[in-house]
Design a protein around this motif. Structure first.
Motif, mmCIF file in Angstrom:
data_model
loop_
_atom_site.group_PDB
_atom_site.id
_atom_site.type_symbol
_atom_site.label_atom_id
_atom_site.label_comp_id
_atom_site.label_asym_id
_atom_site.label_seq_id
_atom_site.Cartn_x
_atom_site.Cartn_y
_atom_site.Cartn_z
ATOM 1 N N LEU A 188 18.595 -36.803 11.978
ATOM 2 C CA LEU A 188 18.879 -35.477 11.452
ATOM 3 C C LEU A 188 17.664 -34.563 11.596
ATOM 4 O O LEU A 188 17.795 -33.393 11.984
ATOM 5 N N ASN A 237 17.360 -31.191 13.717
ATOM 6 C CA ASN A 237 16.882 -29.987 13.039
ATOM 7 C C ASN A 237 15.714 -29.358 13.799
ATOM 8 O O ASN A 237 15.633 -28.127 13.953
ATOM 9 N N LEU A 254 27.383 -29.706 14.183
ATOM 10 C CA LEU A 254 26.040 -29.715 14.761
ATOM 11 C C LEU A 254 26.088 -29.937 16.271
ATOM 12 O O LEU A 254 25.417 -29.242 17.040
ATOM 13 N N GLN A 279 22.228 -24.462 9.467
ATOM 14 C CA GLN A 279 21.496 -24.759 8.239
ATOM 15 C C GLN A 279 22.378 -25.328 7.127
ATOM 16 O O GLN A 279 22.003 -26.316 6.491
ATOM 17 N N ILE A 301 23.044 -28.995 8.050
ATOM 18 C CA ILE A 301 21.850 -29.829 7.918
ATOM 19 C C ILE A 301 21.570 -30.134 6.452
ATOM 20 O O ILE A 301 21.334 -31.287 6.066
ATOM 21 N N ARG A 304 11.947 -31.927 5.996
ATOM 22 C CA ARG A 304 12.605 -30.940 6.866
ATOM 23 C C ARG A 304 11.748 -29.686 6.990
ATOM 24 O O ARG A 304 11.585 -29.133 8.091
#
Length: 392
Positions: A216, A220, A279, A317, A320, A340
């Motif tokens: 992830l 990102n 995503l 966003q 995520i 993150r």
């Protein structure tokens, strides 16, 4: 959305706008002041990088503090750091020979304060969501705050500089974060948790072993870099095409508006969205837009592509953040958000330097295509991101 969650979310959104507007205002004013006083462009680049450098260093500590103490204690620290940074910028208007070193200090303080507040705000927002659909809605609404702040801060700073000079601008900007404290009273307090004696490095590595988290964070980072490369290359490509400054600004404005619109739409369709699929689809969409950008020979065509890209990157966003809250332990959400944040700030601090070097070597068009290939390849691991219960 129930009224209790709505009240808390409004307080969190206003708090982030207040903090972030101060940071974006100072981030616009400080380089402008340095340039007007004769500093070189590369010096200004260092100054800009410092706004992201301090958050990289302090993010994990901020996340752990939010996990232990909840929202209010980190928010007070965030406001103090941001106001202090604004005060340093204000003070230097009386001592111009200290402009650059003082502005570096102000950049680090304001950047750190805004990021400490952001981590506390995002963690608290996630804790007030009741289920996956609610998480998507909450983070879609919360995602409007930085978009608004990126308008309020620079526009306010620019108007105040023209009306009363840099001293007036900094004086007003440093007051903005204080309003966040007033709104913080609407956020319920948490019972503080005891501090654990675990070693910081071991705890961070342990959290990174969480299934799916590293994938992830990599996705990102690719998407954050896509945002950065667009902001960096649109002015470059526009200049190569002979577009006016207002046309280039309009292209970037269309992108920001598209981001805001998709975040307004997500709460209406949140129950139908699956994080991994969204995503992966957004990454393929982004790759396609980047492939077409070099062929945009007119400003209106570039504006159409900017709008298309905003739809993709604006939807990322909430997905995520929703996945992050689902795959990490609730007692370590702040720390996960901090990881993150570190990847995003690392990208913002260093990627423009890389883009500049690559752009000079291969040209803006080739850089768009290279980034498109990287993001397109990233859609494969993105498709395998599955939050607990996603298939239910």
């Amino acid at each position: 959305m129930d009224s209790g969650l709505g009240r808390v979310l409004v307080a969190l959104i206003v708090g982030q706008i207040c903090l972030h507007s101060c940071m974006t205002g100072v981030r616009m004013a400080a380089p402008l002041q340095a340039l007007r006083e004769g500093h070189a462009a590369w010096v200004v680049g260092i100054l800009m990088g410092l706004f992201a450098a301090a958050p990289i260093l302090l993010a994990l500590q901020a996340g752990r503090l939010a996990d232990r103490r909840g929202y209010h204690h980190p928010m007070r620290i965030a406001v103090a750091l941001t106001v202090l940074g604004g005060a340093v910028a204000l003070a230097v208007t009386w001592v111009p020979q200290w402009t650059f070193p003082a502005m570096c200090v102000a950049a680090m303080l304001v950047g750190a304060g805004a990021n400490v507040g952001l981590i506390a705000i995002q963690r608290t927002a996630g804790r007030h969501a009741s289920d996956t659909t609610s998480l998507k809605r909450v983070f879609s609404w919360l995602g409007l705050a930085p978009a608004l702040a990126n308008v309020v801060g620079p526009v306010l700073a620019g108007a105040l500089i023209d009306l009363g000079g840099f001293r007036t601008a900094y004086a007003v900007l440093l007051v903005l974060p204080l309003a966040a404290l007033a709104w913080a009273r609407r956020v319920p307090k948490e019972v503080p948790r005891p501090r654990h004696a675990d070693a910081s490095a071991l705890r961070a590595r342990d959290l990174l072993r969480t299934p799916g988290l590293r994938r992830l964070l990599a996705v990102n980072w690719l998407l954050s870099s896509s945002w950065d490369v667009h902001a960096f290359l649109v002015p470059v490509l526009g200049h190569e095409r002979g577009f006016s400054a207002s046309a280039i600004g309009l292209v970037l404005g269309v992108f920001a508006m598209s981001v805001a619109l998709v975040r307004l739409a997500i709460p209406l369709i949140a129950q139908h969205l699956r994080e991994g699929q969204v995503l992966a689809g957004c990454m393929l969409w982004t790759a396609g837009v980047f492939a077409l950008y070099p062929f945009a020979t007119a400003a209106w065509w570039m504006g159409v592509l900017a709008a298309a890209l905003g739809l993709a990157l604006g939807a990322v966003q909430p997905m995520i953040m929703t996945t992050l809250h689902q795959i990490t332990p609730a007692e370590r959400h702040g720390e996960a958000i901090a990881l993150r944040s570190m990847t995003i700030n690392f990208s913002s601090a260093l990627m423009p330097l890389l883009f500049g070097a690559l752009g000079a070597a291969v040209g803006a068009s080739a850089l768009f295509w290279l980034m498109g290939l990287a993001v397109g390849a990233g859609s494969v691991p993105a498709r395998r991101i599955v939050a607990p219960g996603a298939g239910a």
